[in-house]
Scaffold this motif. Structure first.
Motif, short mmCIF file in Angstrom:
data_model
loop_
_atom_site.label_atom_id
_atom_site.label_comp_id
_atom_site.label_asym_id
_atom_site.label_seq_id
_atom_site.Cartn_x
_atom_site.Cartn_y
_atom_site.Cartn_z
N GLN A 103 -67.68 -101.27 -38.06
CA GLN A 103 -67.20 -99.95 -37.67
C GLN A 103 -65.70 -99.97 -37.36
O GLN A 103 -64.93 -100.59 -38.08
CB GLN A 103 -68.02 -99.42 -36.49
CG GLN A 103 -69.52 -99.44 -36.70
CD GLN A 103 -70.00 -98.44 -37.76
OE1 GLN A 103 -69.27 -97.94 -38.57
NE2 GLN A 103 -71.30 -98.19 -37.76
N SER A 104 -65.29 -99.34 -36.26
CA SER A 104 -63.85 -99.30 -35.89
C SER A 104 -63.50 -100.56 -35.10
O SER A 104 -63.10 -100.50 -33.92
CB SER A 104 -63.55 -98.04 -35.07
OG SER A 104 -63.88 -96.88 -35.78
N TRP A 105 -63.63 -101.70 -35.76
CA TRP A 105 -63.58 -102.99 -35.05
C TRP A 105 -62.22 -103.31 -34.46
O TRP A 105 -62.13 -104.06 -33.47
CB TRP A 105 -64.05 -104.11 -35.96
CG TRP A 105 -63.25 -104.34 -37.21
CD1 TRP A 105 -63.37 -103.67 -38.39
CD2 TRP A 105 -62.25 -105.34 -37.41
NE1 TRP A 105 -62.50 -104.18 -39.32
CE2 TRP A 105 -61.80 -105.22 -38.74
CE3 TRP A 105 -61.68 -106.33 -36.60
CZ2 TRP A 105 -60.81 -106.03 -39.29
CZ3 TRP A 105 -60.69 -107.15 -37.13
CH2 TRP A 105 -60.27 -107.00 -38.47
N ARG A 106 -61.15 -102.75 -35.00
CA ARG A 106 -59.83 -103.07 -34.46
C ARG A 106 -59.59 -102.46 -33.08
O ARG A 106 -58.58 -102.76 -32.44
CB ARG A 106 -58.74 -102.64 -35.45
CG ARG A 106 -58.70 -103.53 -36.69
CD ARG A 106 -57.59 -103.15 -37.64
NE ARG A 106 -57.53 -104.04 -38.79
CZ ARG A 106 -58.30 -103.93 -39.87
NH1 ARG A 106 -59.19 -102.95 -39.94
NH2 ARG A 106 -58.19 -104.78 -40.87
N ASN A 107 -60.51 -101.61 -32.62
CA ASN A 107 -60.45 -101.16 -31.23
C ASN A 107 -60.83 -102.28 -30.27
O ASN A 107 -60.56 -102.18 -29.07
CB ASN A 107 -61.40 -99.98 -31.01
CG ASN A 107 -60.84 -98.68 -31.55
OD1 ASN A 107 -59.63 -98.51 -31.65
ND2 ASN A 107 -61.72 -97.76 -31.92
N TYR A 108 -61.47 -103.33 -30.80
CA TYR A 108 -62.00 -104.39 -29.94
C TYR A 108 -61.37 -105.75 -30.16
O TYR A 108 -61.37 -106.59 -29.26
CB TYR A 108 -63.52 -104.50 -30.14
CG TYR A 108 -64.25 -103.19 -30.01
CD1 TYR A 108 -64.23 -102.49 -28.80
CD2 TYR A 108 -64.93 -102.63 -31.09
CE1 TYR A 108 -64.88 -101.27 -28.68
CE2 TYR A 108 -65.60 -101.42 -30.96
CZ TYR A 108 -65.56 -100.74 -29.76
OH TYR A 108 -66.21 -99.53 -29.64
N THR A 109 -60.85 -106.00 -31.37
CA THR A 109 -60.27 -107.30 -31.65
C THR A 109 -59.32 -107.21 -32.84
O THR A 109 -59.48 -106.35 -33.72
CB THR A 109 -61.37 -108.35 -31.95
OG1 THR A 109 -60.75 -109.62 -32.18
CG2 THR A 109 -62.20 -107.97 -33.18
N LEU A 110 -58.35 -108.13 -32.86
CA LEU A 110 -57.48 -108.28 -34.01
C LEU A 110 -57.79 -109.58 -34.74
O LEU A 110 -57.10 -109.95 -35.70
CB LEU A 110 -56.01 -108.26 -33.56
CG LEU A 110 -55.54 -106.99 -32.85
CD1 LEU A 110 -54.08 -107.11 -32.43
CD2 LEU A 110 -55.74 -105.76 -33.73
N SER A 111 -58.83 -110.26 -34.28
CA SER A 111 -59.20 -111.55 -34.85
C SER A 111 -59.97 -111.38 -36.17
O SER A 111 -60.66 -110.38 -36.38
CB SER A 111 -60.07 -112.33 -33.86
OG SER A 111 -60.63 -113.48 -34.47
#
Length: 267
Positions: A123-131
């Motif tokens: 989903q909108s994963w860059r809200n949670y990590t940049l890894s």
């Protein structure tokens, strides 16, 4: 009922263990929210709020050391499978096996543990990590049932519609908050609950959608950042409100309100 593998092709069991649908707080028609609530008027209703995480709904089914991992709709892994489709499934496999080591599950009891996996590629994963490979899991509900009761339930259910009605009408023997808290404590930090936001009366949440959106904005930053840097405290997906007995559950997503305002040109 010897193990869980026998249920992999059983549509009744699959439907039985899915998490119930979560309605929107405001009624929605053709993608637009209305100034009308989805629940009966009951101003004395007490609810607690948790962050809604923009991830994938996951269920762990545990029974006598055996386990299944399912998405909202289907099974994605069973204990002992050789094939692991991706890093996310590997993370979930390792996670549930660590939980099995840390918590003493009772014999002949079926446990259904629900949560949200979030992180890289989800989903909108860059809200949670940049890894390029980082995942987290937060539980939000658990129910359990004795072997004889689950067997009787499976025998009595004649169709997926009947099971769906059972599931959506909140017939699961949900754990209360004390049981959930004890489970989390006994897992020694391995298991975390979806971030708690507020306990209040339902009447404290505005009915007008613009006022509701303003109310939600105090919870706009996520508390499930995976990088641990503070640089990535991005926007949360929204909040979920529940009663302690699960008789009422609703979701409030920022995106739903923002799309409504855009369509209606009210914001």
């Amino acid at each position: 009922m010897k193990n869980l593998t026998e249920f992999l092709t059983n549509p009744i069991f699959n439907s039985l263990t899915k998490y119930p649908s979560i309605q929107t707080f405001h009624k929605m028609e053709k993608g637009i929210l209305k100034d009308e609530l989805t629940f009966p008027a009951n101003e004395s209703l007490e609810v607690y709020m948790t962050e809604k995480i923009d991830g994938s709904n996951i269920r762990f089914i545990i029974y006598n050391g055996d386990y299944l991992i399912g998405s909202r709709k289907e099974w994605i892994y069973a204990k002992g499978d050789r094939l692991i489709s991706n890093e996310q499934v590997m993370y979930l496999k390792n996670y549930v096996e660590e939980v099995l080591k840390s918590y003493t599950f009772k014999k002949n009891i079926l446990y259904c543990i629900y949560g949200e996996v979030h992180g890289t590629g989800i989903q909108s994963w860059r809200n949670y990590t940049l890894s390029s490979q980082s995942y987290g899991f937060r539980i939000f509900d658990i129910w359990s049932m004795e072997k004889k009761d689950i067997e009787n339930l499976l025998i009595s259910m004649k169709s997926k519609d009947e099971v769906s009605n059972w599931r959506e009408n909140n017939n699961q023997p949900w754990w209360n908050m004390n049981e959930m808290t004890t489970f989390i404590i006994n897992c020694c930090g391995l298991v975390e609950y979806a971030p708690f936001k507020l306990l209040c009366s339902i009447k404290n949440i505005p009915i007008d959608i613009e006022e509701t959106y303003e109310f939600m904005r105090r919870f706009q930053h996520t508390d499930v950042n995976l990088d641990g840097t503070g640089k990535q405290n991005a926007k949360a997906e929204g909040i979920v409100v529940r009663t302690y007995d699960r008789s009422y559950i609703a979701k409030l997503r920022f995106e739903d309100y923002e799309k409504t305002f855009k369509k209606m040109k009210r914001k």
